[in-house]
Design a protein around this motif. Structure first.
Motif, short mmCIF file in Angstrom:
data_model
loop_
_atom_site.label_atom_id
_atom_site.label_comp_id
_atom_site.label_asym_id
_atom_site.label_seq_id
_atom_site.Cartn_x
_atom_site.Cartn_y
_atom_site.Cartn_z
N GLY A 278 0.79 -1.23 0.00
CA GLY A 278 0.00 0.00 0.00
C GLY A 278 0.82 1.28 0.00
N GLY A 279 2.15 1.15 0.03
CA GLY A 279 3.01 2.33 -0.11
C GLY A 279 3.66 2.84 1.15
N THR A 280 3.44 2.18 2.29
CA THR A 280 4.10 2.61 3.52
C THR A 280 5.56 2.20 3.47
OG1 THR A 280 2.06 2.47 4.81
CG2 THR A 280 4.13 2.37 6.03
N SER A 281 6.45 3.12 3.81
CA SER A 281 7.88 2.86 3.74
C SER A 281 8.35 2.10 4.97
CB SER A 281 8.65 4.18 3.62
OG SER A 281 10.04 3.95 3.68
N LEU A 282 9.13 1.03 4.75
CA LEU A 282 9.65 0.25 5.87
C LEU A 282 10.67 1.04 6.69
CD1 LEU A 282 10.10 -3.25 4.18
CD2 LEU A 282 8.56 -2.68 6.06
N SER A 283 11.21 2.10 6.12
CA SER A 283 12.16 2.93 6.86
C SER A 283 11.45 4.00 7.68
CB SER A 283 13.15 3.59 5.90
OG SER A 283 12.46 4.40 4.96
N GLY A 284 10.13 4.08 7.56
CA GLY A 284 9.34 5.01 8.37
C GLY A 284 9.13 6.36 7.74
N GLY A 285 8.19 7.10 8.32
CA GLY A 285 7.95 8.48 7.90
C GLY A 285 6.92 8.67 6.81
N LYS A 286 6.55 7.60 6.11
CA LYS A 286 5.60 7.71 5.01
C LYS A 286 4.62 6.54 5.05
CE LYS A 286 8.74 10.12 1.85
NZ LYS A 286 9.41 10.07 0.52
N GLY A 287 3.38 6.82 4.71
CA GLY A 287 2.38 5.76 4.66
C GLY A 287 0.98 6.32 4.74
N SER A 288 0.00 5.48 4.41
CA SER A 288 -1.39 5.92 4.45
C SER A 288 -2.29 4.74 4.76
CB SER A 288 -1.81 6.57 3.13
OG SER A 288 -1.94 5.58 2.12
N ILE A 289 -3.41 5.02 5.38
CA ILE A 289 -4.38 3.98 5.72
C ILE A 289 -5.10 3.49 4.46
CG2 ILE A 289 -6.50 3.51 6.97
CD1 ILE A 289 -4.01 3.71 8.72
N VAL A 290 -5.43 4.40 3.57
CA VAL A 290 -6.11 4.00 2.33
C VAL A 290 -5.22 3.06 1.53
CG1 VAL A 290 -7.03 4.83 0.13
CG2 VAL A 290 -7.50 6.10 2.23
N GLY A 291 -3.93 3.38 1.45
CA GLY A 291 -2.99 2.52 0.75
C GLY A 291 -2.93 1.14 1.38
N THR A 292 -2.95 1.09 2.71
CA THR A 292 -2.92 -0.20 3.40
C THR A 292 -4.14 -1.04 3.08
OG1 THR A 292 -1.56 0.58 5.25
CG2 THR A 292 -3.03 -1.27 5.69
N LEU A 293 -5.32 -0.41 3.06
CA LEU A 293 -6.55 -1.14 2.72
C LEU A 293 -6.48 -1.68 1.30
CD1 LEU A 293 -9.34 -2.02 3.66
CD2 LEU A 293 -10.25 0.14 2.78
N ILE A 294 -5.95 -0.88 0.38
CA ILE A 294 -5.79 -1.34 -1.00
C ILE A 294 -4.83 -2.52 -1.05
CG2 ILE A 294 -4.91 -0.72 -3.28
CD1 ILE A 294 -5.87 2.14 -2.75
N GLY A 295 -3.74 -2.44 -0.27
CA GLY A 295 -2.78 -3.54 -0.22
C GLY A 295 -3.41 -4.82 0.30
N ALA A 296 -4.25 -4.70 1.33
CA ALA A 296 -4.95 -5.88 1.88
C ALA A 296 -5.89 -6.48 0.84
CB ALA A 296 -5.72 -5.49 3.13
N LEU A 297 -6.57 -5.62 0.08
CA LEU A 297 -7.47 -6.11 -0.97
C LEU A 297 -6.69 -6.81 -2.08
CD1 LEU A 297 -9.94 -3.09 -1.25
CD2 LEU A 297 -10.54 -5.43 -0.57
N ILE A 298 -5.51 -6.29 -2.42
CA ILE A 298 -4.68 -6.94 -3.44
C ILE A 298 -4.32 -8.35 -3.02
CG2 ILE A 298 -2.37 -6.91 -4.50
CD1 ILE A 298 -2.61 -3.88 -4.70
N ILE A 299 -3.92 -8.52 -1.77
CA ILE A 299 -3.56 -9.85 -1.27
C ILE A 299 -4.76 -10.78 -1.29
CG2 ILE A 299 -2.84 -11.12 0.80
CD1 ILE A 299 -0.96 -8.85 1.44
N SER A 300 -5.92 -10.28 -0.87
CA SER A 300 -7.12 -11.12 -0.86
C SER A 300 -7.55 -11.52 -2.26
CB SER A 300 -8.27 -10.37 -0.16
OG SER A 300 -7.98 -10.17 1.20
#
Length: 338
Positions: A278-300
């Motif tokens: 969903g676009g959240t950076s593993l190094s921190g400082g960047k990310g979004s909840i909407v992106g996370t939901l989209i990422g979860a939908l992609i996996i499903s």
């Protein structure tokens, strides 16, 4: 005089550069969300063409239903990863919270509402312990949450005596997930996920908690020097993630109609993958909840589509691993370009 003039002339340019950098950063995040959403559409379209039974109401509802647990775990994990941390305990922690919901409701005969709240708060306790270990004891997040993952896995088996706890005498509990509040075939679990998503969007974008979450992930030392109690806010953030572990435990046990102590392993990887995709950076400082939901939908969608196409489970794991690699590499490219 000339030095003063030069300095005065440079200030607006510097401010303008800062605004430009902020605008470019925001644009990159929007583009990342659009890219993730476009990927979701492409994958969905591919499976719809590949198999005629994929695109129908029942299967789409099933995809949404299967997104609930991964999505709920991923929502809380987003806050942790934005701070530059990680939480490996969310899968087995969810299983432990599911077992505790069985203990509270079935074994202790607590009212269902009270049992649900207690199970969610128990998840918050798991997060609190993680937060103290990371923020106060200065244990690296990977090690602290790995230890909690093992502890939760063991406790789930010990407390349940390695046997499932069934909710046969509490059918109202299962309706939390499988019921149809809207009056038609649309599970309550999806409504819970949507409500949790809205809450997380508000927390991350409209509250001081969200501002400090981004600040800690962007530059923890500078955040501390500005007078913010980083240790306190890290504990709060990990505790918040723990509440979502508890909620996921309630949702999975309500869906199954039982608390299965052996479940949980592997969910942490899918939840973290959803956050990264969903676009959240593993190094921190960047990310979004909407992106996370989209990422979860992609996996499903991937899991569902591959199953419908009768792709062997081992190859499903290979494909998901490749998707994660692509997402992490894209994150590295974004950081280099920034």
């Amino acid at each position: 005089m000339s030095t003063v003039d030069a300095t005065a002339g440079e200030a607006p340019a510097t401010a303008g550069e800062a605004r430009s950098a902020g605008w470019k950063s925001s644009l990159r995040e929007r583009l990342q969300q659009l890219l993730a959403f476009a990927s979701l559409i492409v994958i969905f379209t591919f499976f719809s063409i590949a198999n005629s039974s994929f695109f129908n109401y029942g299967n789409v509802t099933n995809i949404l239903f299967s997104t609930v647990v991964i999505g709920t775990l991923a929502l809380g994990t987003t806050f942790v990863i934005i701070t530059g941390g990680i939480d490996l305990s969310i899968g087995t922690g969810m299983a432990l919270c599911a077992v505790m919901s069985g203990v509270f409701i079935t074994n202790w005969d607590l009212p269902i509402g009270v049992g649900v709240i207690c199970a969610i708060l128990f998840g918050g306790l798991i997060g609190l312990v993680n937060g103290v270990n990371v923020a106060v004891l200065k244990i690296p997040p990977f090690i602290a949450t790995l230890a909690m993952m093992l502890v939760a896995q063991g406790l789930a088996l010990v407390i349940s005596d390695s046997t499932p706890i069934y909710f046969n005498e509490d059918p109202a509990y299962t309706k939390i997930s499988t019921g149809n509040l809207l009056g038609f075939d649309f599970p309550n679990a999806v409504l819970v996920l949507l409500l949790a998503t809205v809450i997380c969007v508000v927390l991350l974008n409209k509250t001081i908690l969200g501002r400090y979450t981004y600040s800690i992930g962007s530059n923890e030392e500078a955040t501390a020097l500005s007078g913010i109690d980083v240790r306190k806010w890290k504990i709060i953030i990990y505790s918040l993630a723990g509440l979502f572990i508890g909620l996921a435990g309630v949702m999975i046990s309500a869906r199954l109609g039982s608390a299965q102590p052996g479940t949980g392993m592997g969910y942490e990887l899918q939840a973290i993958a959803a956050v990264v995709i969903g676009g959240t950076s593993l190094s921190g400082g960047k990310g979004s909840i909407v992106g996370t939901l989209i990422g979860a939908l992609i996996i499903s969608v991937l899991n569902n589509g591959l199953q419908i196409m009768s792709i062997p489970q081992e190859w499903q794991s290979v494909i998901l691993g490749l998707v994660i690699l692509v997402a992490v590499y894209a994150d590295m490219v974004r950081k280099r370009e920034a």
